[in-house]
Design a protein around this motif. Structure first.
Motif, PDB file in Angstrom:
ATOM      1  N   MET A  40     -45.260  62.274  24.166  1.00  0.00           N
ATOM      2  CA  MET A  40     -44.298  62.053  23.159  1.00  0.00           C
ATOM      3  C   MET A  40     -43.872  60.786  23.088  1.00  0.00           C
ATOM      4  O   MET A  40     -43.900  59.765  22.168  1.00  0.00           O
ATOM      5  N   GLN A  41     -43.635  59.972  24.278  1.00  0.00           N
ATOM      6  CA  GLN A  41     -43.223  58.849  24.527  1.00  0.00           C
ATOM      7  C   GLN A  41     -44.705  57.566  23.988  1.00  0.00           C
ATOM      8  O   GLN A  41     -44.281  56.778  23.270  1.00  0.00           O
ATOM      9  N   GLU A  42     -45.815  58.274  24.300  1.00  0.00           N
ATOM     10  CA  GLU A  42     -46.934  57.401  23.950  1.00  0.00           C
ATOM     11  C   GLU A  42     -46.962  57.423  22.397  1.00  0.00           C
ATOM     12  O   GLU A  42     -47.338  56.280  21.649  1.00  0.00           O
ATOM     13  N   ARG A  43     -46.915  58.692  21.509  1.00  0.00           N
ATOM     14  CA  ARG A  43     -46.600  58.304  20.201  1.00  0.00           C
ATOM     15  C   ARG A  43     -45.729  57.638  19.508  1.00  0.00           C
ATOM     16  O   ARG A  43     -45.786  57.018  18.496  1.00  0.00           O
ATOM     17  N   LEU A  44     -44.557  57.635  20.318  1.00  0.00           N
ATOM     18  CA  LEU A  44     -43.395  56.979  19.824  1.00  0.00           C
ATOM     19  C   LEU A  44     -43.762  55.485  19.748  1.00  0.00           C
ATOM     20  O   LEU A  44     -43.256  54.547  18.876  1.00  0.00           O
ATOM     21  N   ASN A  45     -44.236  54.980  20.884  1.00  0.00           N
ATOM     22  CA  ASN A  45     -44.703  53.806  21.145  1.00  0.00           C
ATOM     23  C   ASN A  45     -45.788  53.177  19.989  1.00  0.00           C
ATOM     24  O   ASN A  45     -45.671  51.897  19.620  1.00  0.00           O
ATOM     25  N   ALA A  46     -46.400  53.980  19.665  1.00  0.00           N
ATOM     26  CA  ALA A  46     -47.593  53.913  18.872  1.00  0.00           C
ATOM     27  C   ALA A  46     -47.545  53.771  17.339  1.00  0.00           C
ATOM     28  O   ALA A  46     -47.983  52.897  16.665  1.00  0.00           O
ATOM     29  N   ALA A  47     -46.344  54.501  16.706  1.00  0.00           N
ATOM     30  CA  ALA A  47     -45.817  54.604  15.542  1.00  0.00           C
ATOM     31  C   ALA A  47     -44.469  54.935  15.187  1.00  0.00           C
ATOM     32  O   ALA A  47     -44.043  55.528  15.994  1.00  0.00           O
ATOM     33  N   PRO A  48     -43.867  54.171  14.324  1.00  0.00           N
ATOM     34  CA  PRO A  48     -42.570  54.823  13.894  1.00  0.00           C
ATOM     35  C   PRO A  48     -42.569  56.340  13.370  1.00  0.00           C
ATOM     36  O   PRO A  48     -43.502  56.690  12.780  1.00  0.00           O
ATOM     37  N   LEU A  70     -34.535  60.773  24.319  1.00  0.00           N
ATOM     38  CA  LEU A  70     -34.989  60.108  23.138  1.00  0.00           C
ATOM     39  C   LEU A  70     -33.899  59.604  22.466  1.00  0.00           C
ATOM     40  O   LEU A  70     -34.287  58.528  21.819  1.00  0.00           O
ATOM     41  N   ARG A  71     -32.863  60.273  22.432  1.00  0.00           N
ATOM     42  CA  ARG A  71     -31.582  59.831  21.877  1.00  0.00           C
ATOM     43  C   ARG A  71     -31.145  58.222  22.219  1.00  0.00           C
ATOM     44  O   ARG A  71     -30.678  57.369  21.552  1.00  0.00           O
ATOM     45  N   LYS A  72     -31.325  57.929  23.733  1.00  0.00           N
ATOM     46  CA  LYS A  72     -30.958  56.830  24.015  1.00  0.00           C
ATOM     47  C   LYS A  72     -31.564  55.661  23.715  1.00  0.00           C
ATOM     48  O   LYS A  72     -31.195  54.647  23.524  1.00  0.00           O
ATOM     49  N   GLY A  73     -32.923  55.870  23.322  1.00  0.00           N
ATOM     50  CA  GLY A  73     -34.108  54.918  23.096  1.00  0.00           C
ATOM     51  C   GLY A  73     -34.071  54.846  21.312  1.00  0.00           C
ATOM     52  O   GLY A  73     -34.735  53.737  21.010  1.00  0.00           O
ATOM     53  N   SER A  74     -33.681  55.675  20.587  1.00  0.00           N
ATOM     54  CA  SER A  74     -33.883  55.828  19.207  1.00  0.00           C
ATOM     55  C   SER A  74     -32.813  56.677  18.322  1.00  0.00           C
ATOM     56  O   SER A  74     -32.251  57.783  18.774  1.00  0.00           O
ATOM     57  N   PRO A  75     -32.382  56.158  17.078  1.00  0.00           N
ATOM     58  CA  PRO A  75     -31.277  56.885  16.416  1.00  0.00           C
ATOM     59  C   PRO A  75     -32.020  57.897  15.535  1.00  0.00           C
ATOM     60  O   PRO A  75     -31.422  58.336  14.754  1.00  0.00           O
ATOM     61  N   ILE A  76     -33.282  58.074  15.451  1.00  0.00           N
ATOM     62  CA  ILE A  76     -33.930  59.229  14.692  1.00  0.00           C
ATOM     63  C   ILE A  76     -33.430  60.628  14.811  1.00  0.00           C
ATOM     64  O   ILE A  76     -32.742  61.030  15.838  1.00  0.00           O
ATOM     65  N   GLY A  93     -26.812  71.554  23.000  1.00  0.00           N
ATOM     66  CA  GLY A  93     -27.736  70.502  22.316  1.00  0.00           C
ATOM     67  C   GLY A  93     -27.287  69.645  21.445  1.00  0.00           C
ATOM     68  O   GLY A  93     -27.883  68.468  21.618  1.00  0.00           O
ATOM     69  N   LEU A  94     -26.200  69.921  20.777  1.00  0.00           N
ATOM     70  CA  LEU A  94     -25.530  69.357  19.785  1.00  0.00           C
ATOM     71  C   LEU A  94     -24.763  68.316  20.625  1.00  0.00           C
ATOM     72  O   LEU A  94     -24.665  67.163  20.271  1.00  0.00           O
ATOM     73  N   GLU A  95     -24.006  68.605  21.660  1.00  0.00           N
ATOM     74  CA  GLU A  95     -23.266  67.796  22.300  1.00  0.00           C
ATOM     75  C   GLU A  95     -24.118  66.674  23.112  1.00  0.00           C
ATOM     76  O   GLU A  95     -23.420  65.412  23.230  1.00  0.00           O
ATOM     77  N   LEU A  96     -25.321  66.873  23.594  1.00  0.00           N
ATOM     78  CA  LEU A  96     -25.835  65.756  24.414  1.00  0.00           C
ATOM     79  C   LEU A  96     -26.802  65.037  23.470  1.00  0.00           C
ATOM     80  O   LEU A  96     -26.946  63.804  23.700  1.00  0.00           O
ATOM     81  N   ALA A  97     -27.335  65.648  22.414  1.00  0.00           N
ATOM     82  CA  ALA A  97     -28.198  64.507  21.467  1.00  0.00           C
ATOM     83  C   ALA A  97     -28.544  64.952  20.224  1.00  0.00           C
ATOM     84  O   ALA A  97     -28.798  64.269  19.395  1.00  0.00           O
ATOM     85  N   ALA A  98     -28.910  66.555  20.002  1.00  0.00           N
ATOM     86  CA  ALA A  98     -29.403  66.853  18.558  1.00  0.00           C
ATOM     87  C   ALA A  98     -28.555  66.592  17.522  1.00  0.00           C
ATOM     88  O   ALA A  98     -27.230  66.754  17.330  1.00  0.00           O
ATOM     89  N   GLU A 160     -23.468  43.351  21.132  1.00  0.00           N
ATOM     90  CA  GLU A 160     -24.342  44.536  21.741  1.00  0.00           C
ATOM     91  C   GLU A 160     -24.390  45.605  21.040  1.00  0.00           C
ATOM     92  O   GLU A 160     -23.132  46.189  20.708  1.00  0.00           O
ATOM     93  N   PRO A 161     -25.449  46.305  20.639  1.00  0.00           N
ATOM     94  CA  PRO A 161     -25.387  47.152  19.887  1.00  0.00           C
ATOM     95  C   PRO A 161     -25.146  48.678  20.396  1.00  0.00           C
ATOM     96  O   PRO A 161     -25.358  48.755  21.691  1.00  0.00           O
ATOM     97  N   CYS A 162     -24.464  49.597  19.856  1.00  0.00           N
ATOM     98  CA  CYS A 162     -24.263  50.836  20.126  1.00  0.00           C
ATOM     99  C   CYS A 162     -25.043  52.099  19.152  1.00  0.00           C
ATOM    100  O   CYS A 162     -24.591  51.895  18.095  1.00  0.00           O
ATOM    101  N   ILE A 163     -25.892  52.415  19.778  1.00  0.00           N
ATOM    102  CA  ILE A 163     -26.826  53.502  18.840  1.00  0.00           C
ATOM    103  C   ILE A 163     -25.896  54.860  18.502  1.00  0.00           C
ATOM    104  O   ILE A 163     -25.512  55.585  19.559  1.00  0.00           O
TER     105      ILE A 163
END
Length: 242
Positions: A40-48, A70-76, A93-98, A160-163
């Motif tokens: 997953m991380q490899e694909r995320l690094n390779a393309a948006p 995933l949520r810590k590094g991306s707002p998608i 799931g919703l509380e943590l990230a989804a 400093e941004p907050c995602i």
């Protein structure tokens, strides 16, 4: 427009992964389908990517932990899928990230509807603006935080941004623009999720909890977003329009 979106699928079941890939490709999406977090991380690094679909139960990995990473590094937007119908999984799931949660079995039609709803919200909140318009929206400050409606960003201190997720940003924007107003859960649901959202009683409580963890000096004793027992929530910090 949909052909411009790339969907990330993380599911360790090859049959499910193949079916999901076929659903999205038939609808015109580009797809990255992987079986573990490393790929997953490899694909995320390779393309948006525009959105991620993550299975809750992964072999050797915790789907919730992966989604949180995933949520810590991306707002998608993140849609979690599970074979279990326990509401505890959904709330956690919703509380943590989804941003959304869907239980198996589900139809291709339902899945696509949820994905398109999330992408519409992302587009509405994050569509790039021409340089001439950048920063042209109102800006609000409270303590050392600045909420910029033009760029759709929340920053602290020296920038400093907050995602924030789409739902978190929409909720905070509504409350900051109307400080001291008491919002009912129904009113906040209307502001943050839209008419086509899949909502339930705990949605706003979960978003509030996540926001408090990100912006409050002490999330256990919130000073910005306060609970009005039996009524809803209120943004109680002084707000200045810049």
């Amino acid at each position: 427009m949909e052909e411009k979106h790339r969907i990330l699928i993380l599911d360790d079941d090859p049959d499910v992964r193949e079916w999901l890939q076929g659903v999205f490709e038939s609808a015109g999406f580009a797809v990255s389908a992987v079986e573990d977090s490393k790929a997953m991380q490899e694909r995320l690094n390779a393309a948006p990517h525009s959105l991620a679909v993550v299975d809750l139960k992964l072999k050797g990995e915790d789907g919730l932990a992966v989604a949180r990473m995933l949520r810590k590094g991306s707002p998608i937007p993140i849609i979690m899928i599970s074979g279990q119908g326990d509401e505890t999984d959904r709330v956690l799931g919703l509380e943590l990230a989804a941003d959304d949660f869907i239980n198996k079995p589900f139809s291709a039609r339902e899945l696509l509807a949820r994905v398109r709803a999330q992408l519409r919200r992302t587009t509405e909140l994050s569509i790039p603006r021409p340089a001439a318009m950048a920063g042209s929206g109102p800006r609000f400050s409270f303590d050392d935080w600045v909420l910029d409606m033009g760029t759709r960003t929340l920053t602290r201190g020296e920038g400093e941004p907050c995602i924030l997720t789409q739902g978190e940003f929409a909720l905070l924007a509504a409350m900051v623009q109307h400080p001291s107003r008491i919002w009912s859960r129904d009113q906040l649901l209307e502001q943050t999720r839209g008419f086509d959202a899949d909502v339930y009683d705990r949605t706003i409580d979960v978003l509030i909890l996540r926001l408090r963890r990100k912006i409050e000096p002490n999330p256990q004793q919130p000073s910005y977003i306060r609970t009005e027992r039996g009524m809803g929530y209120v943004f109680s910090a002084p707000v200045t329009r810049l």
